[in-house]
Design a protein around this motif. Structure first.
Motif, mmCIF file in Angstrom:
data_model
loop_
_atom_site.group_PDB
_atom_site.id
_atom_site.type_symbol
_atom_site.label_atom_id
_atom_site.label_comp_id
_atom_site.label_asym_id
_atom_site.label_seq_id
_atom_site.Cartn_x
_atom_site.Cartn_y
_atom_site.Cartn_z
ATOM 1 N N SER A 1 43.415 -77.719 -20.171
ATOM 2 C CA SER A 1 44.345 -76.614 -19.901
ATOM 3 C C SER A 1 45.448 -76.532 -20.954
ATOM 4 O O SER A 1 46.142 -75.513 -21.059
ATOM 5 N N LYS A 2 45.607 -77.594 -21.757
ATOM 6 C CA LYS A 2 46.655 -77.634 -22.783
ATOM 7 C C LYS A 2 46.112 -77.332 -24.186
ATOM 8 O O LYS A 2 46.868 -77.371 -25.161
ATOM 9 N N PHE A 3 44.812 -77.037 -24.311
ATOM 10 C CA PHE A 3 44.203 -76.835 -25.628
ATOM 11 C C PHE A 3 44.876 -75.710 -26.414
ATOM 12 O O PHE A 3 45.185 -75.852 -27.598
ATOM 13 N N VAL A 4 45.093 -74.586 -25.756
ATOM 14 C CA VAL A 4 45.670 -73.425 -26.460
ATOM 15 C C VAL A 4 47.084 -73.735 -26.930
ATOM 16 O O VAL A 4 47.447 -73.400 -28.066
ATOM 17 N N ASP A 5 47.883 -74.382 -26.089
ATOM 18 C CA ASP A 5 49.255 -74.728 -26.483
ATOM 19 C C ASP A 5 49.260 -75.692 -27.670
ATOM 20 O O ASP A 5 50.104 -75.594 -28.565
ATOM 21 N N HIS A 6 48.312 -76.623 -27.673
ATOM 22 C CA HIS A 6 48.291 -77.648 -28.726
ATOM 23 C C HIS A 6 47.658 -77.133 -30.027
ATOM 24 O O HIS A 6 48.200 -77.372 -31.123
ATOM 25 N N TYR A 7 46.494 -76.443 -29.910
ATOM 26 C CA TYR A 7 45.741 -76.046 -31.098
ATOM 27 C C TYR A 7 45.944 -74.579 -31.508
ATOM 28 O O TYR A 7 45.720 -74.234 -32.678
ATOM 29 N N GLY A 8 46.321 -73.756 -30.535
ATOM 30 C CA GLY A 8 46.398 -72.319 -30.809
ATOM 31 C C GLY A 8 45.121 -71.621 -30.360
ATOM 32 O O GLY A 8 44.035 -72.205 -30.361
ATOM 33 N N ARG A 9 45.265 -70.356 -29.973
ATOM 34 C CA ARG A 9 44.146 -69.589 -29.439
ATOM 35 C C ARG A 9 42.998 -69.455 -30.440
ATOM 36 O O ARG A 9 41.821 -69.556 -30.085
ATOM 37 N N GLU A 10 43.307 -69.253 -31.705
ATOM 38 C CA GLU A 10 42.264 -69.016 -32.710
ATOM 39 C C GLU A 10 41.315 -70.216 -32.838
ATOM 40 O O GLU A 10 40.091 -70.060 -32.858
ATOM 41 N N PHE A 11 41.884 -71.406 -32.900
ATOM 42 C CA PHE A 11 41.053 -72.602 -33.046
ATOM 43 C C PHE A 11 40.212 -72.842 -31.793
ATOM 44 O O PHE A 11 39.017 -73.162 -31.890
ATOM 45 N N VAL A 12 40.823 -72.703 -30.632
ATOM 46 C CA VAL A 12 40.100 -72.921 -29.373
ATOM 47 C C VAL A 12 38.928 -71.943 -29.253
ATOM 48 O O VAL A 12 37.810 -72.327 -28.872
ATOM 49 N N THR A 13 39.170 -70.694 -29.590
ATOM 50 C CA THR A 13 38.107 -69.685 -29.543
ATOM 51 C C THR A 13 36.982 -70.026 -30.516
ATOM 52 O O THR A 13 35.799 -69.901 -30.191
ATOM 53 N N LYS A 14 37.364 -70.488 -31.715
ATOM 54 C CA LYS A 14 36.359 -70.855 -32.718
ATOM 55 C C LYS A 14 35.464 -71.976 -32.203
ATOM 56 O O LYS A 14 34.236 -71.921 -32.324
ATOM 57 N N VAL A 15 36.064 -73.006 -31.607
ATOM 58 C CA VAL A 15 35.286 -74.135 -31.099
ATOM 59 C C VAL A 15 34.399 -73.709 -29.938
ATOM 60 O O VAL A 15 33.205 -74.051 -29.888
ATOM 61 N N GLU A 16 34.952 -72.956 -29.002
ATOM 62 C CA GLU A 16 34.170 -72.553 -27.837
ATOM 63 C C GLU A 16 33.028 -71.620 -28.224
ATOM 64 O O GLU A 16 31.937 -71.684 -27.630
ATOM 65 N N ASN A 17 33.247 -70.761 -29.208
ATOM 66 C CA ASN A 17 32.161 -69.904 -29.700
ATOM 67 C C ASN A 17 31.065 -70.740 -30.361
ATOM 68 O O ASN A 17 29.872 -70.468 -30.202
ATOM 69 N N LYS A 18 31.483 -71.762 -31.098
ATOM 70 C CA LYS A 18 30.512 -72.638 -31.749
ATOM 71 C C LYS A 18 29.674 -73.397 -30.709
ATOM 72 O O LYS A 18 28.446 -73.527 -30.847
ATOM 73 N N LEU A 19 30.309 -73.886 -29.668
ATOM 74 C CA LEU A 19 29.584 -74.624 -28.631
ATOM 75 C C LEU A 19 28.664 -73.711 -27.830
ATOM 76 O O LEU A 19 27.586 -74.133 -27.389
ATOM 77 N N GLN A 20 29.062 -72.461 -27.671
ATOM 78 C CA GLN A 20 28.167 -71.501 -27.022
ATOM 79 C C GLN A 20 26.950 -71.251 -27.910
ATOM 80 O O GLN A 20 25.818 -71.110 -27.421
ATOM 81 N N GLN A 21 27.184 -71.217 -29.201
ATOM 82 C CA GLN A 21 26.080 -71.063 -30.147
ATOM 83 C C GLN A 21 25.117 -72.238 -30.048
ATOM 84 O O GLN A 21 23.889 -72.065 -30.121
ATOM 85 N N VAL A 22 25.648 -73.432 -29.876
ATOM 86 C CA VAL A 22 24.805 -74.615 -29.698
ATOM 87 C C VAL A 22 23.919 -74.450 -28.467
ATOM 88 O O VAL A 22 22.718 -74.778 -28.496
ATOM 89 N N ARG A 23 24.486 -73.944 -27.381
ATOM 90 C CA ARG A 23 23.695 -73.706 -26.171
ATOM 91 C C ARG A 23 22.607 -72.670 -26.423
ATOM 92 O O ARG A 23 21.462 -72.814 -25.954
ATOM 93 N N ASP A 24 22.943 -71.636 -27.173
ATOM 94 C CA ASP A 24 21.958 -70.596 -27.501
ATOM 95 C C ASP A 24 20.851 -71.139 -28.398
ATOM 96 O O ASP A 24 19.700 -70.712 -28.324
ATOM 97 N N TRP A 25 21.190 -72.090 -29.253
ATOM 98 C CA TRP A 25 20.231 -72.669 -30.202
ATOM 99 C C TRP A 25 19.314 -73.711 -29.576
ATOM 100 O O TRP A 25 18.290 -74.055 -30.156
ATOM 101 N N GLU A 26 19.683 -74.225 -28.409
ATOM 102 C CA GLU A 26 18.995 -75.400 -27.864
ATOM 103 C C GLU A 26 17.478 -75.202 -27.761
ATOM 104 O O GLU A 26 16.701 -76.124 -28.013
ATOM 105 N N LYS A 27 17.045 -73.988 -27.424
ATOM 106 C CA LYS A 27 15.596 -73.759 -27.260
ATOM 107 C C LYS A 27 14.851 -73.816 -28.588
ATOM 108 O O LYS A 27 13.626 -73.921 -28.610
ATOM 109 N N TRP A 28 15.592 -73.744 -29.718
ATOM 110 C CA TRP A 28 14.942 -73.754 -31.019
ATOM 111 C C TRP A 28 14.868 -75.156 -31.625
ATOM 112 O O TRP A 28 14.297 -75.348 -32.696
ATOM 113 N N ARG A 29 15.451 -76.124 -30.941
ATOM 114 C CA ARG A 29 15.447 -77.466 -31.516
ATOM 115 C C ARG A 29 14.089 -78.116 -31.407
ATOM 116 O O ARG A 29 13.341 -77.894 -30.450
ATOM 117 N N GLY A 30 13.744 -78.927 -32.427
ATOM 118 C CA GLY A 30 12.427 -79.572 -32.454
ATOM 119 C C GLY A 30 12.507 -81.032 -32.070
ATOM 120 O O GLY A 30 13.547 -81.635 -32.096
#
Length: 437
Positions: A408-437
């Motif tokens: 709950s303190k991520f945005v205050d500590h890192y800023g909205r831009e960084f938190v959004t970047k990380v969460e978008n990247k992790l969502q991408q990882v979830r989307d990619w999971e079916k393509w992993r070998g």
């Protein structure tokens, strides 16, 4: 009254137009199905023909050596003698196979057998090595042979317009070839070809999936047992293991995930009769988008590897698992510091390597540090399990600070831009999971 008459005429015209469109749609569908059946019959007819006799033209030796002068400088006299006297078979002449065959003959291979049942289509011109508009509708194998006459007339090019299958493998791979290149995109046929080569001690290199890929920096050459993060490589590996083959086959593959690129959808009215739209029974009828540069690079990588092998030029491809000790060390630290309340550890060393190299590109998501002795992986959200879609790369110091934070303190500590970047990247990882070998 005239206005009513006008509306009647307009209504009649509209009904007529809709009816005409419906008729056109039916005619177009029937016409396409007819064309597909016609092409299949043509493939069958062509496959009954004997292979086209290898043809070559006598060219003065001094001209050949001048044409290959750069290769002689690179591989030396003995190396080029070996290359020029070799016999290579290429199975599958699409985007990958056409480029591989093209560079093999340009590099001095003077005897090749090229095998493919398919024809050049207009849509394949974005990735084919030599085909032009005039070649559309002609055999891919004959198309290549015709162009090779203009490039290296001294080469013996044997054309086989036929679908490879295990039933005809003895004939199609006859002659004790020095190398076989597997550029087939059908899984079962690919496995059959590789198993045959393995059992008959034929040197072979296989292409994995180049479709839906765009990043040339992710292309790798490795033994099939060392592949990772490639679905076709995984399926091929699994199929070969069932047939008793665990290793000993070189492959070109990519660790890139397709991301947003997906199979093109099939219209609802075609789903029921999907086989009618496939080139041949059991072949895919839907289309995977292809950026033409990637199949070309796969083919070039295969040709380069084979030329060096034939020319006795030492080349040892660097596998992507080049930091296994680092992955094991990071995983060991995670296990050592994990608390019972953290739950089960749902990652292994391969997941660590994937997250570190593929997801976070080997650097801290926060500071960008690339120092392998400083970066590590930790959970992004400590309230969630140790899974690959909950890992972030940070330096050890950043990781210690991060562990003290509640989500709950991520945005205050890192800023909205960084938190959004990380969460978008992790969502991408979830989307990619079916393509992993």
């Amino acid at each position: 009254m005239p206005q009513q008459v006008e509306w009647k005429y307009l209504a009649a015209a509209a009904i007529g137009a809709v009816s005409a469109l419906a008729v056109v749609g039916v005619v177009q569908r029937v016409s396409k199905q007819s064309r597909v059946k016609s092409i299949k019959n043509e493939f069958k007819r062509l496959s009954e023909f004997p292979p086209m006799e290898a043809q070559k033209k006598d060219v003065p030796e001094e001209l050949i050596r001048e044409q290959l002068s750069r290769n002689y400088s690179f591989l030396g006299e003995e190396g080029m003698k070996s290359v020029r006297s070799s016999f290579v078979v290429i199975v599958g002449l699409g985007g990958v196979g056409s480029h591989a065959a093209h560079m093999l003959v340009r590099s001095g291979v003077q005897r090749i057998r090229i095998i493919d049942f398919d024809q050049v289509s207009l849509s394949s011109l974005n990735r084919h090595a030599v085909a032009v508009h005039a070649d559309v509708g002609t055999s891919k194998a004959k198309c290549l042979a015709n162009h090779f006459k203009e490039i290296t007339p001294q080469a013996e090019v044997e054309v086989v317009v036929e679908l490879f299958s295990i039933d005809v493998a003895d004939r199609l791979l006859a002659g004790n070839p020095d190398y076989v290149l597997d550029c087939i995109d059908n899984l079962n046929t690919k496995i059959d070809l590789l198993k045959y080569c393995h059992d008959h001690k034929l040197k072979v290199i296989s292409s994995m999936g180049a479709g839906a890929k765009a990043d040339p920096s992710r292309i790798q050459i490795a033994d099939i047992s060392d592949t990772s993060e490639d679905p076709l490589a995984r399926a091929t590996r699994t199929g070969l293991k069932k047939k008793g083959v665990d290793s000993g086959i070189a492959v070109v593959y990519s660790t890139e995930k397709p991301g947003k690129v997906k199979l093109l959808p099939m219209a609802d009215d075609k789903v029921e009769d999907a086989d009618e739209y496939a080139t041949l029974p059991n072949f895919r009828s839907r289309i995977l988008p292809v950026l033409g540069t990637l199949p070309a690079l796969f083919g070039m990588a295969m040709a380069s590897y084979v030329i060096c092998q034939l020319g006795n030029f030492e080349m040892e491809p660097l596998p992507i698992k080049l930091r296994r000790r680092t992955y094991d060390k990071i995983l060991g630290n995670i296990k050592m510091n994990r608390k019972p309340e953290d739950g089960d550890l749902q990652i292994n060393a391969q997941d660590v390597g994937y997250s570190l190299e593929e997801v976070w590109l080997g650097k801290s998501a926060l500071s960008g540090s690339l120092d392998k002795d400083k970066v590590t992986l930790t959970r992004w959200d400590a309230s969630k399990p140790w899974k690959v879609d909950n890992l972030i790369c940070l330096t050890k110091k950043e990781s210690d600070e991060h562990a003290k934070l509640d989500s709950s303190k991520f945005v205050d500590h890192y800023g909205r831009e960084f938190v959004t970047k990380v969460e978008n990247k992790l969502q991408q990882v979830r989307d990619w999971e079916k393509w992993r070998g």
